[in-house]
Design a protein around this motif. Structure first.
Motif, mmCIF file in Angstrom:
data_model
loop_
_atom_site.group_PDB
_atom_site.id
_atom_site.type_symbol
_atom_site.label_atom_id
_atom_site.label_comp_id
_atom_site.label_asym_id
_atom_site.label_seq_id
_atom_site.Cartn_x
_atom_site.Cartn_y
_atom_site.Cartn_z
ATOM 1 N N SER A 1 -29.042 -25.019 -14.381
ATOM 2 C CA SER A 1 -28.822 -23.940 -14.925
ATOM 3 C C SER A 1 -30.207 -23.009 -15.167
ATOM 4 C CB SER A 1 -28.146 -23.898 -16.373
ATOM 5 O OG SER A 1 -28.991 -24.607 -17.207
ATOM 6 N N LEU A 2 -31.204 -23.793 -14.941
ATOM 7 C CA LEU A 2 -32.527 -23.428 -15.067
ATOM 8 C C LEU A 2 -33.240 -23.054 -13.712
ATOM 9 C CD1 LEU A 2 -33.842 -25.405 -18.234
ATOM 10 C CD2 LEU A 2 -33.327 -22.929 -18.122
ATOM 11 N N TYR A 3 -32.714 -23.735 -12.672
ATOM 12 C CA TYR A 3 -33.159 -23.908 -11.387
ATOM 13 C C TYR A 3 -32.670 -22.635 -10.680
ATOM 14 C CZ TYR A 3 -34.170 -25.697 -6.558
ATOM 15 O OH TYR A 3 -34.984 -25.863 -5.285
ATOM 16 N N PRO A 4 -33.439 -21.804 -9.671
ATOM 17 C CA PRO A 4 -34.935 -22.271 -9.397
ATOM 18 C C PRO A 4 -35.900 -21.672 -10.242
ATOM 19 C CG PRO A 4 -33.858 -20.690 -7.795
ATOM 20 C CD PRO A 4 -32.809 -20.719 -8.804
ATOM 21 N N ASP A 5 -35.674 -20.704 -11.222
ATOM 22 C CA ASP A 5 -36.412 -20.192 -11.937
ATOM 23 C C ASP A 5 -37.523 -20.914 -12.638
ATOM 24 O OD1 ASP A 5 -35.228 -17.820 -11.414
ATOM 25 O OD2 ASP A 5 -33.796 -17.845 -13.221
ATOM 26 N N GLN A 6 -37.003 -22.153 -12.993
ATOM 27 C CA GLN A 6 -38.047 -23.162 -13.393
ATOM 28 C C GLN A 6 -37.892 -24.475 -12.486
ATOM 29 O OE1 GLN A 6 -38.084 -24.102 -17.755
ATOM 30 N NE2 GLN A 6 -37.238 -22.136 -18.188
ATOM 31 N N ALA A 7 -39.223 -25.033 -12.260
ATOM 32 C CA ALA A 7 -39.014 -26.166 -11.360
ATOM 33 C C ALA A 7 -38.323 -27.305 -12.154
ATOM 34 C CB ALA A 7 -40.517 -26.517 -10.820
#
Length: 627
Positions: free
Chosen positions: A131-137
């Motif tokens: 859910s956080l990828y790719p905005d956060q590595a």
């Protein structure tokens, strides 16, 4: 690092010379840890064999010297093992060593589970990372949750990235229990659902295509679909189809529409509203950086957004950071942003009027005649300067009293090669061999003979350093004059002064002057006084020598050289302590520094008095002319 490839002896010799090659044999090549990291960092950004080849080429490694399988094997190791390590046994040894205590800690957090090969990410934690990828590595999320990515293993992380990117299929298969099937059977966005597959309607993909830049979990939430019931591969399949879809149909609410469809429509409206608000905020940050024409197009686009009924026009204007007066002023001004277009259109009409006037009755006309006749012929009128500018811009040459190209070329040549007046008549304010003068004089002799004398003089001592007599007033004569100066040693930053004659505005001549170590100086245009010391030598020669009696150029040359010898060594000069130039030169050279400073002080006083007297006389002449 790479085995099984035959490398020639010549290639081994070349590769061994590279600092990044640690070991090379006929069947093996190994690179340094530093270089493997360099290849990894480039490859992890652009996962391609070409990335590895680029790094090799940039660091002087010719990959054509060994088999292409070596580069393929390097990429395979990157995919399998992740970031290279600097251990003696490589990554294989690291994989075989398991940190049991750390594995137990990971499992105890509930975010990891035991798998066939050690540990793996739990389903819930995988969903969170997805859910956080790719905005956060993935590495950053692990660190924020208190985990060490290096101890977890970059190969595990890289494998998870490949799953998220859709490069490989995850092992988990899609399944739905009976409760989920019953819940989604009547869902307005679900066409069909079975125990292992779900198919969404065309309306879903059409409406969802508007949000293709959003994360798939957020898209599913808008349409009241729980992303937790879907596997990552199913969500990736849905997202891929969304990106390939176009907005061709919409949700239509009717009197008998279900509450779930109404809720989805409300979610869709809110999502569109938020998306438009973000878009308008980005517009507000850049709209005044656009060109005027693009800005007006943007205003027209903002005006059309009101037709979507998502946001009223007044709010659209406000969200875009614009004032109502500015918005409507630009929107209603058809000429806004079309200045260049309208100017070019108007200029075409003006040029047509000039051409019509020029062609009237076939007689050539200059800009003044065009200016006077244009109102009667075309009914238009504009200034002579504008006519001249447009004619020049569009190549409309009438040919009437056009400027001569030869004069133009001469002016351009003068501007290119002329030099500033560095001497400024300070002829004697220096040591010998510092201020050097040159000029050319005509010498008429015999019945119809004419020769030219090119001379070089030391302005301080009066000594003639070079003299050349020639039948032709050409560059060969001046170059021969410079050649005679090669026997002397001049002081640093010595000045070589001449007038602005064509012989001195010459690239070859000026290059030779620089080679001799001079700074070149030139008199002002038409002011012979700037080189008066050199002119005085020509005057003395013509007064004291009967050169007109010479019958040939050889006889004239002999007379000039004889006079120069006499002038330098036997003829005293009143203003130089009644000494000859050669003796005066020796006198100054032998002068102690304190005495020379006193001498320079006296010469400077003479120079200032002469300058003041010349200024006074010039003012008197000017007043006489004005009166």
């Amino acid at each position: 690092m790479s085995k099984g490839t035959v490398i020639s002896d010549e290639a081994i010799k070349i590769l061994s010379a590279n600092k990044f090659v640690k070991l090379v044999r006929s069947n093996r090549i190994s690179f340094t840890y530093e270089f493997r990291i360099m290849m990894w960092e480039r490859w992890i950004k652009y996962k391609s064999i070409s990335s590895i080849r680029e790094v090799m080429k940039e660091n002087g490694i010719d990959y054509s010297l060994f088999n292409a399988q070596i580069i393929s094997r390097i990429q395979r190791n990157f995919k399998r093992d992740g970031k290279p390590t600097n251990g003696r046994m490589g990554n294989s040894a690291k994989r075989n060593k398991t940190d049991k205590n750390y594995d137990q800690f990971l499992v105890s957090t509930g975010k990891f589970i035991r798998a066939r090969r050690g540990i793996s990410f739990s389903k819930d934690y995988t969903e969170k990372l997805y859910s956080l990828y790719p905005d956060q590595a993935i590495e950053d999320v692990l660190k924020s949750d208190g985990f060490d990515p290096e101890r977890i293993g970059y190969q595990r992380i890289h494998a998870l990235k490949r799953v998220f990117d859709g490069d490989i299929e995850p092992h988990e298969k899609q399944t739905f229990d009976q409760n989920i099937i019953e819940e989604y059977t009547d869902h307005p966005m679900v066409e069909r659902i079975t125990a292992h597959r779900i198919k969404l309607t065309d309306v879903f993909y059409s409406e969802a295509s508007i949000f293709s830049d959003m994360h798939i979990n957020d898209i599913l939430k808008i349409f009241d679909i729980d992303s937790a019931i879907l596997t990552i591969s199913t969500k990736q399949r849905i997202k891929k189809q969304i990106t390939q879809s176009d907005h061709t149909c919409s949700i239509h609410l009717e009197a008998g529409s279900s509450d779930r469809l109404k809720a989805i429509a409300l979610n869709l409206y809110e999502a569109l509203y938020n998306k438009m608000a973000c878009f308008l905020k980005s517009i507000s940050q850049c709209i005044w950086d656009l060109s005027a024409s693009l800005r007006r197009e943007a205003f027209i686009m903002l005006d059309s957004l009101a037709d979507s009924h998502i946001m009223p026009l007044s709010q659209i204007i406000s969200e875009a950071g614009l004032s109502r007066s500015t918005f409507y002023s630009i929107l209603r001004n058809d000429a806004y942003g079309r200045y260049e277009e309208l100017r070019n259109q108007n200029e075409e009409e003006e040029v047509r009027a000039i051409i019509d006037t020029m062609n009237y009755k076939g007689y050539p006309k200059g800009k003044r005649t065009i200016h006077m006749m244009m109102p009667e012929i075309t009914g238009k009128s504009f200034s002579i300067k504008k006519i001249a500018r447009l004619m020049r811009k569009h190549g409309l040459n009438s040919g009437v009293r056009a400027p001569r190209q030869s004069l133009k070329a001469a002016r351009e040549h003068l501007e290119k090669y002329k030099c500033p007046n560095l001497l400024k008549r300070k002829f004697r304010l220096a040591m010998p061999f510092t201020h050097i003068l040159t000029d050319v004089s005509y010498l008429f002799f015999g019945a119809n003979g004419r020769g030219y004398l090119s001379a070089v003089k030391d302005a301080v001592t009066g000594r003639i350093l070079a003299a050349v007599v020639s039948e032709n007033n050409d560059s060969a004569m001046t170059m021969e004059t410079l050649k005679q100066l090669e026997r002397y040693t001049f002081r640093d930053n010595a000045i070589f002064h001449s007038d602005q004659g064509a012989l001195y505005l010459n690239e070859a001549f000026q290059k030779k002057v620089k080679e001799l170590g001079f700074r070149e100086s030139m008199s002002r245009r038409g002011i012979c006084e700037d080189n008066s010391s050199q002119e005085s030598f020509f005057g003395h020669f013509k007064d004291e020598c009967d050169y007109t009696s010479c019958s040939s150029i050889e006889e004239l040359r002999e007379m000039v050289l004889s006079y120069v010898e006499y002038y330098n060594n036997e003829r005293p000069q009143w203003t130089r302590n009644k000494m000859t130039p050669v003796k005066y030169e020796s006198y100054l050279e032998a002068m102690p520094p304190e005495q020379f400073d006193l001498y320079m002080s006296k010469e400077t006083d003479k120079y200032e008095k002469t300058k003041a007297l010349a200024t006074k006389r010039a003012k008197a002449r000017a007043n006489l002319i004005l009166s």
